[in-house]
Enzyme design. Structure first.
Site, PDB file in Angstrom:
ATOM      1  CE1 TYR A   1      -4.013   2.247   0.992  1.00 23.72           C
ATOM      2  CE2 TYR A   1      -2.518   3.269   2.283  1.00 23.72           C
ATOM      3  CZ  TYR A   1      -3.577   3.265   1.505  1.00 23.72           C
ATOM      4  OH  TYR A   1      -4.759   4.345   1.603  1.00 23.72           O
TER       5      TYR A   1
ATOM      6  CE  LYS B   1      -3.501   5.205  -1.615  1.00 26.42           C
ATOM      7  NZ  LYS B   1      -4.435   5.636  -2.441  1.00 26.42           N
TER       8      LYS B   1
HETATM    9  P1  NAD Z   1     -13.561   3.076   1.331  1.00 28.91           P
HETATM   10  O1  NAD Z   1     -12.964   1.707   1.221  1.00 28.91           O
HETATM   11  O2  NAD Z   1     -14.420   3.619   2.326  1.00 28.91           O
HETATM   12  O3  NAD Z   1     -13.972   3.824  -0.103  1.00 28.91           O
HETATM   13  C1  NAD Z   1     -13.476   3.428  -1.110  1.00 28.91           C
HETATM   14  C2  NAD Z   1     -14.200   3.178  -2.407  1.00 28.91           C
HETATM   15  O4  NAD Z   1     -13.525   2.835  -3.533  1.00 28.91           O
HETATM   16  C3  NAD Z   1     -15.436   2.204  -2.205  1.00 28.91           C
HETATM   17  O5  NAD Z   1     -16.733   2.808  -2.299  1.00 28.91           O
HETATM   18  C4  NAD Z   1     -14.846   1.054  -3.077  1.00 28.91           C
HETATM   19  O6  NAD Z   1     -16.122   0.462  -3.578  1.00 28.91           O
HETATM   20  C5  NAD Z   1     -14.233   1.883  -4.465  1.00 28.91           C
HETATM   21  N1  NAD Z   1     -13.324   0.975  -5.117  1.00 28.91           N
HETATM   22  C6  NAD Z   1     -12.571  -0.005  -4.638  1.00 28.91           C
HETATM   23  N2  NAD Z   1     -12.143  -0.545  -5.739  1.00 28.91           N
HETATM   24  C7  NAD Z   1     -12.635   0.249  -6.923  1.00 28.91           C
HETATM   25  C8  NAD Z   1     -12.365   0.124  -8.280  1.00 28.91           C
HETATM   26  N3  NAD Z   1     -11.249  -0.852  -8.654  1.00 28.91           N
HETATM   27  N4  NAD Z   1     -13.077   0.704  -9.153  1.00 28.91           N
HETATM   28  C9  NAD Z   1     -13.955   1.879  -8.629  1.00 28.91           C
HETATM   29  N5  NAD Z   1     -14.130   1.886  -7.412  1.00 28.91           N
HETATM   30  C10 NAD Z   1     -13.533   1.170  -6.475  1.00 28.91           C
HETATM   31  O7  NAD Z   1     -12.005   3.913   1.550  1.00 28.91           O
HETATM   32  P2  NAD Z   1     -11.857   5.607   2.016  1.00 28.91           P
HETATM   33  O8  NAD Z   1     -11.022   5.362   3.360  1.00 28.91           O
HETATM   34  O9  NAD Z   1     -12.894   6.343   1.675  1.00 28.91           O
HETATM   35  O10 NAD Z   1     -10.477   5.603   0.869  1.00 28.91           O
HETATM   36  C11 NAD Z   1     -10.615   6.605  -0.172  1.00 28.91           C
HETATM   37  C12 NAD Z   1      -9.181   6.755  -0.966  1.00 28.91           C
HETATM   38  O11 NAD Z   1      -8.407   7.642   0.106  1.00 28.91           O
HETATM   39  C13 NAD Z   1      -8.270   5.833  -1.150  1.00 28.91           C
HETATM   40  O12 NAD Z   1      -7.554   5.644  -2.188  1.00 28.91           O
HETATM   41  C14 NAD Z   1      -7.635   5.379   0.111  1.00 28.91           C
HETATM   42  O13 NAD Z   1      -6.392   4.728  -0.269  1.00 28.91           O
HETATM   43  C15 NAD Z   1      -7.230   6.813   0.328  1.00 28.91           C
HETATM   44  N6  NAD Z   1      -6.682   6.827   1.919  1.00 28.91           N
HETATM   45  C16 NAD Z   1      -7.702   6.814   2.733  1.00 28.91           C
HETATM   46  C17 NAD Z   1      -7.320   6.995   4.216  1.00 28.91           C
HETATM   47  C18 NAD Z   1      -8.194   6.662   5.382  1.00 28.91           C
HETATM   48  O14 NAD Z   1      -7.548   6.731   6.457  1.00 28.91           O
HETATM   49  N7  NAD Z   1      -9.428   6.130   5.134  1.00 28.91           N
HETATM   50  C19 NAD Z   1      -5.894   7.483   4.297  1.00 28.91           C
HETATM   51  C20 NAD Z   1      -5.106   7.801   3.218  1.00 28.91           C
HETATM   52  C21 NAD Z   1      -5.545   7.382   2.241  1.00 28.91           C
END
Ligand code: NAD
Length: 278
Positions: free
Chosen positions: A169, A173
């Site tokens: 991961y 990133k």
């Molecule tokens: P989440 O899992 O709650 O939501 C992610 C969404 O992406 C889901 O609705 C899922 O169905 C969709 N998804 C996954 N694979 C997919 C694909 N192949 N095509 C289309 N849609 C797809 O996650 P989140 O926490 O809201 O994360 C959103 C972004 O933020 C991600 O890129 C994650 O890596 C990044 N991020 C999150 C955090 C955190 O603390 N939650 C921290 C840093 C970065």
């Protein structure tokens, strides 16, 4: 850029950070294309270690925006698939005849020691978190190059610093941040600005799925619930002492959309997690 009246695609928009960004754009008067897996989430090739968003969640997110008077369309996409990204752009143009903002937010997480990490998981993380940015941006470029626009990639603080047991991961990133810089340099001549947001620890389904996993912090902090583990980690590791919200990330996305003289940055929104507690 004035957001009102513009068209924005947001991937991973059915829940979590993507949903908050989509709601924020709609609240500012943008026409928003909510893109998520929908029924594609049931495909074995797409299936993940925790549940991804099914069609009911995508429909629910769109319904909420419309109930608030916002304008949106919901389109199913798998961002790791070229034809699917192409279809998303075509459906967006069909719905709104314009495309100004692309938010590459869809992402997946898996922790585990590299010694045992499954190759399939490595490949899927890179296919969604990195190749997904490339494929959707490439599909949007023929249109955006003519008119300019904004691309926002959701990276992570884990794209700035590597940690044990989360190597795939973190690497994805880091790649998202360097891809953001390359895109920004390459697309500036077309008046396309490309920036990243690096969220810290955000209360989303992804975070709670991770906390509850065998690798997660719930065991480490010995809490009864994942919410308590989330709070314990934030108190322990984040200088401001609290986690981030999806709305914090939406604020950053609005800023980056409007900031006409900003490109190539990765905006950290982490309560100081990256600098650490003193
Ligand atoms: P989440 O899992 O709650 O939501 C992610 C969404 O992406 C889901 O609705 C899922 O169905 C969709 N998804 C996954 N694979 C997919 C694909 N192949 N095509 C289309 N849609 C797809 O996650 P989140 O926490 O809201 O994360 C959103 C972004 O933020 C991600 O890129 C994650 O890596 C990044 N991020 C999150 C955090 C955190 O603390 N939650 C921290 C840093 C970065």
């Amino acid at each position: 850029m004035e957001i009102k009246g513009k068209t924005a695609i947001v991937t991973g928009a059915a829940r979590g950070i993507g949903r908050a960004i989509a709601e924020a754009f709609a609240g500012e008067g943008a026409k928003v294309v909510l893109a998520d897996l929908g029924s594609l989430a049931h495909r074995p090739a797409v299936g993940w270690h925790y549940g991804l968003s099914p069609e009911s969640e995508l429909a629910g997110a769109a319904k909420k925006i419309r109930e608030r008077g916002g304008s949106c369309a919901a389109v199913e996409v798998d961002v790791s698939d070229r034809a699917s990204c192409q279809n998303l752009v075509e459906e967006s143009l069909e719905a709104y005849s314009s495309l100004d903002i692309v938010v590459n937010n869809a992402g997946i997480l898996r922790t585990g020691a590299l010694a045992d990490f499954a190759e399939r998981d490595w490949d899927r993380i890179f296919a969604v978190n990195v190749k997904g940015i490339f494929l959707l941006s490439q599909a949007a470029l023929p249109y955006m190059k003519e008119r300019g626009g904004v691309i926002i990639n959701i990276a992570s603080v884990l794209g700035k610093q590597g940690y044990a047991r989360i190597g795939a991961y973190c690497a994805s990133k880091f790649a998202a941040i360097s891809l953001t810089q390359s895109m920004a340099a390459e697309l500036a001549e077309y008046d396309i600005r490309v920036n990243a947001i690096c969220p810290g620890n955000v209360d989303t389904p992804m975070t709670f799925a991770h906390l509850a996993s065998s690798e997660g912090l719930q065991k480490q902090y010995e809490t009864a619930t994942v919410e308590e583990a989330f709070d314990a980690f934030n108190r322990d590791r984040i200088p401001l002492g609290r986690g981030q919200t999806p709305e914090d990330m939406a604020d950053a996305a609005l800023y980056l959309s409007r900031a006409d003289n900003v490109t190539g940055i990765s905006l950290v929104v982490d309560g100081g997690y990256g600098i650490g507690v003193s």
